[in-house]
Design a protein around this motif. Sequence first.
Motif, mmCIF file in Angstrom:
data_model
loop_
_atom_site.group_PDB
_atom_site.id
_atom_site.type_symbol
_atom_site.label_atom_id
_atom_site.label_comp_id
_atom_site.label_asym_id
_atom_site.label_seq_id
_atom_site.Cartn_x
_atom_site.Cartn_y
_atom_site.Cartn_z
ATOM 1 N N GLY A 1 8.559 31.236 10.682
ATOM 2 C CA GLY A 1 7.356 31.033 11.505
ATOM 3 C C GLY A 1 6.306 30.137 10.874
ATOM 4 N N GLY A 2 6.707 29.315 9.900
ATOM 5 C CA GLY A 2 5.719 28.508 9.188
ATOM 6 C C GLY A 2 5.734 27.049 9.571
ATOM 7 N N ARG A 3 5.041 26.238 8.788
ATOM 8 C CA ARG A 3 5.015 24.794 9.013
ATOM 9 C C ARG A 3 4.658 24.043 7.729
ATOM 10 N N VAL A 4 4.772 22.700 7.829
ATOM 11 C CA VAL A 4 4.575 21.814 6.671
ATOM 12 C C VAL A 4 3.278 21.035 6.904
ATOM 13 N N TYR A 5 2.510 20.812 5.821
ATOM 14 C CA TYR A 5 1.173 20.194 5.913
ATOM 15 C C TYR A 5 1.277 18.671 6.112
ATOM 16 N N LEU A 6 0.618 18.165 7.163
ATOM 17 C CA LEU A 6 0.697 16.734 7.483
ATOM 18 C C LEU A 6 0.045 15.857 6.408
ATOM 19 N N ALA A 7 -0.980 16.359 5.730
ATOM 20 C CA ALA A 7 -1.676 15.532 4.730
ATOM 21 C C ALA A 7 -0.799 15.255 3.512
ATOM 22 N N LYS A 8 0.250 16.044 3.340
ATOM 23 C CA LYS A 8 1.129 15.854 2.182
ATOM 24 C C LYS A 8 2.452 15.209 2.596
ATOM 25 N N ASP A 9 2.722 15.227 3.859
ATOM 26 C CA ASP A 9 4.043 14.869 4.378
ATOM 27 C C ASP A 9 4.311 13.366 4.356
ATOM 28 N N ALA B 1 -4.263 0.331 14.721
ATOM 29 C CA ALA B 1 -4.718 0.440 13.333
ATOM 30 C C ALA B 1 -4.890 1.915 13.004
ATOM 31 N N ILE B 2 -5.120 2.210 11.730
ATOM 32 C CA ILE B 2 -5.411 3.587 11.323
ATOM 33 C C ILE B 2 -6.529 3.549 10.290
ATOM 34 N N ALA B 3 -7.431 4.515 10.364
ATOM 35 C CA ALA B 3 -8.495 4.598 9.358
ATOM 36 C C ALA B 3 -7.903 5.067 8.029
ATOM 37 N N ARG B 4 -8.510 4.613 6.948
ATOM 38 C CA ARG B 4 -8.066 5.034 5.608
ATOM 39 C C ARG B 4 -9.296 5.321 4.755
ATOM 40 N N GLY B 5 -9.271 6.468 4.048
ATOM 41 C CA GLY B 5 -10.374 6.812 3.159
ATOM 42 C C GLY B 5 -10.007 6.441 1.732
ATOM 43 N N LEU B 6 -9.895 7.451 0.862
ATOM 44 C CA LEU B 6 -9.571 7.170 -0.546
ATOM 45 C C LEU B 6 -8.062 7.230 -0.814
ATOM 46 N N GLY B 7 -7.261 7.360 0.244
ATOM 47 C CA GLY B 7 -5.798 7.320 0.065
ATOM 48 C C GLY B 7 -5.275 8.499 -0.737
ATOM 49 N N ARG B 8 -5.944 9.669 -0.641
ATOM 50 C CA ARG B 8 -5.483 10.842 -1.402
ATOM 51 C C ARG B 8 -4.477 11.668 -0.607
ATOM 52 N N SER B 9 -4.216 11.315 0.649
ATOM 53 C CA SER B 9 -3.096 11.969 1.326
ATOM 54 C C SER B 9 -1.842 11.451 0.626
ATOM 55 N N SER C 1 0.838 -1.202 0.000
ATOM 56 C CA SER C 1 0.000 0.000 0.000
ATOM 57 C C SER C 1 0.869 1.245 0.000
ATOM 58 N N HIS C 2 0.283 2.328 -0.522
ATOM 59 C CA HIS C 2 0.980 3.618 -0.512
ATOM 60 C C HIS C 2 -0.061 4.728 -0.562
ATOM 61 N N GLY C 3 0.413 5.952 -0.342
ATOM 62 C CA GLY C 3 -0.475 7.101 -0.464
ATOM 63 C C GLY C 3 -0.466 7.595 -1.905
ATOM 64 N N TRP C 4 -1.007 8.795 -2.124
ATOM 65 C CA TRP C 4 -1.142 9.296 -3.499
ATOM 66 C C TRP C 4 0.223 9.487 -4.172
ATOM 67 N N GLY C 5 1.251 9.796 -3.382
ATOM 68 C CA GLY C 5 2.590 9.995 -3.958
ATOM 69 C C GLY C 5 3.297 8.694 -4.311
ATOM 70 N N ARG C 6 2.701 7.556 -3.960
ATOM 71 C CA ARG C 6 3.259 6.232 -4.244
ATOM 72 C C ARG C 6 4.617 6.020 -3.564
ATOM 73 N N TRP C 7 4.862 6.799 -2.527
ATOM 74 C CA TRP C 7 6.075 6.658 -1.730
ATOM 75 C C TRP C 7 5.803 7.184 -0.335
ATOM 76 N N PRO C 8 6.116 6.474 0.734
ATOM 77 C CA PRO C 8 6.712 5.141 0.757
ATOM 78 C C PRO C 8 5.656 4.054 0.483
ATOM 79 N N THR D 1 -9.300 17.952 -5.115
ATOM 80 C CA THR D 1 -9.801 16.727 -5.734
ATOM 81 C C THR D 1 -11.128 16.388 -5.080
ATOM 82 N N ARG D 2 -12.071 15.820 -5.878
ATOM 83 C CA ARG D 2 -13.350 15.445 -5.261
ATOM 84 C C ARG D 2 -13.304 13.995 -4.784
ATOM 85 N N PHE D 3 -12.136 13.343 -4.944
ATOM 86 C CA PHE D 3 -12.002 11.953 -4.510
ATOM 87 C C PHE D 3 -11.381 11.870 -3.122
ATOM 88 N N VAL D 4 -12.051 12.479 -2.156
ATOM 89 C CA VAL D 4 -11.661 12.344 -0.744
ATOM 90 C C VAL D 4 -12.925 11.978 0.025
#
Length: 433
Positions: A381-389, A34-42, A3-10, A99-102
């Motif tokens: 003073g910024g940060r990085v988005y967890l849904a993309k990380d 365990a962890i919940a998973r939706g459409l895997g668009r993260s 399995s992988h996320g939308w970036g196919r890595w890792p 994306t509407r696929f979430v």
Amino acid sequence: MLSHGWGRWPVIRGDLLPVTSPAAAARLVSAGPAIARGLGRSYGDSALAAHMLDMRPYDWLIDFDPDTGRLQCAAGTTMDDIVSVFLPRGWFPAITPGTRFVTVGGAIASDVHGKNHHHHGCFSTHVDSIDIMLGDGSVLTCSRDAYPDLFHATCGGMGLTGVVLRATLRLVRVPGSHIAQTTRKARNLAHALEIFQAVRGATYSVAWLDCLARGELLGRALVTTGEHVAGPRMAVPPRALPVPFDLPGVVLNRHTVGAFNRLYYARERSARAERTVGYAPFFYPLDGLRDWNRLYGRAGFTQYQCVIPHEGAMAGLTAVLERIADSGKGSFLAVLKELGAANANPLSFPLAGYTLALDFRIEPDLAPLLEALDAIVLAHGGRVYLAKDARMSADTFRRGYPAWERFQAVRERYGAHGRFASVQSHRLGLEAW
Ligand SMILES: Cc1cc2nc3c(=O)[nH]c(=O)nc-3n(C[C@H](O)[C@H](O)[C@H](O)COP(=O)(O)OP(=O)(O)OC[C@H]3O[C@@H](n4cnc5c(N)ncnc54)[C@H](O)[C@@H]3O)c2cc1C
């Protein structure tokens, strides 16, 4: 199963376990972490674990009030389902990502933002209540009034507080299925930020930015704004064309991406262009190309999305873009948006400022570049988005999300530790390995 996320890595080996009822969810939750998973668009590893609770079968509409737009639905319901059913009736999600696929559960867990964050906030702003399954299999209904600590930690909490089973959200009324769109050409970053300020009244705004332009042209962009309008007829999304195979990694390089970016910028001939478009090309341009994540080749890619507060935005974004242009890496599409004020959720991403998102193909020398970008973002003073990380360090996470300890305290209070864990939560130090 791999399995992988939308970036196919890792890529990891894990079981995808279908959730069809609360009883099934309770059985799976009691069996171990365990962890919940939706459409895997993260994009990264937030929905990856040895045991993943597949929420896709848990998808039905429960109730809708046509006077208020209040919708109750199961968490596996997708944005596509909601738009398909309710747009013809004059309603639209108050917040939609690109994306509407979430799923609704995924949109809550990432507390997603759209092109209207500066006016309408995050997805959670329009959520009234959430039914969540805790680590002991019990279900609580939380809201801003009932268990508010759990509600706020769940919105943006990346599935780490429990399994969202259903939610009540508010849709907004729209006059039709089209968008009156205006595109303005920005010569460089300073000009783009000036335009964002000038169009603040617009409901939606977003810019596509040429991340490989340098010098005087650094940050040149097309800034697009939009308003809902009726349009001549109901717009339907075009049939998505598939990407039938993985593109060889070498196809995307400084020259091809640079050429694409120059052409994209040049396609808008005048300084300002107005047209009416369907909702799909405006909100979901990438959904028109099915499996576009294969464009980056077998090794996969990662999306780097950061936010920098207004005060440091010009300096911080300039430093980020210079570093990327020097590296010659970077994607076809770099997206810049203005975000409004932060909310009360400890792990929600948005801060008042500008967010920049761009894709990088996975290659051996990518890590040092992204670490250098992290340092620039934190220094401003910024940060990085967890849904993309998929790769930020625990230290970068803690410095970017100073409320992380409050988040952990809520997890402790509601018995989430050792029950809900993803590859990301281990990497970020939220769960022991
Ligand atoms: C093309 C594209 C454009 C995008 N544009 C945007 C954008 O404009 N703005 C934005 O904010 N995001 C954007 N995203 C990111 C996307 O909106 C989020 O990653 C979203 O969370 C994906 O939803 P999902 O159902 O696929 O969730 P998944 O990717 O499957 O899971 C994401 C997280 O949600 C958790 N989760 C999923 N379901 C549940 C549940 N029922 N209960 C508890 N936790 C759950 C998972 O554990 C995981 O932590 C974009 C992604 C893509 C691919």
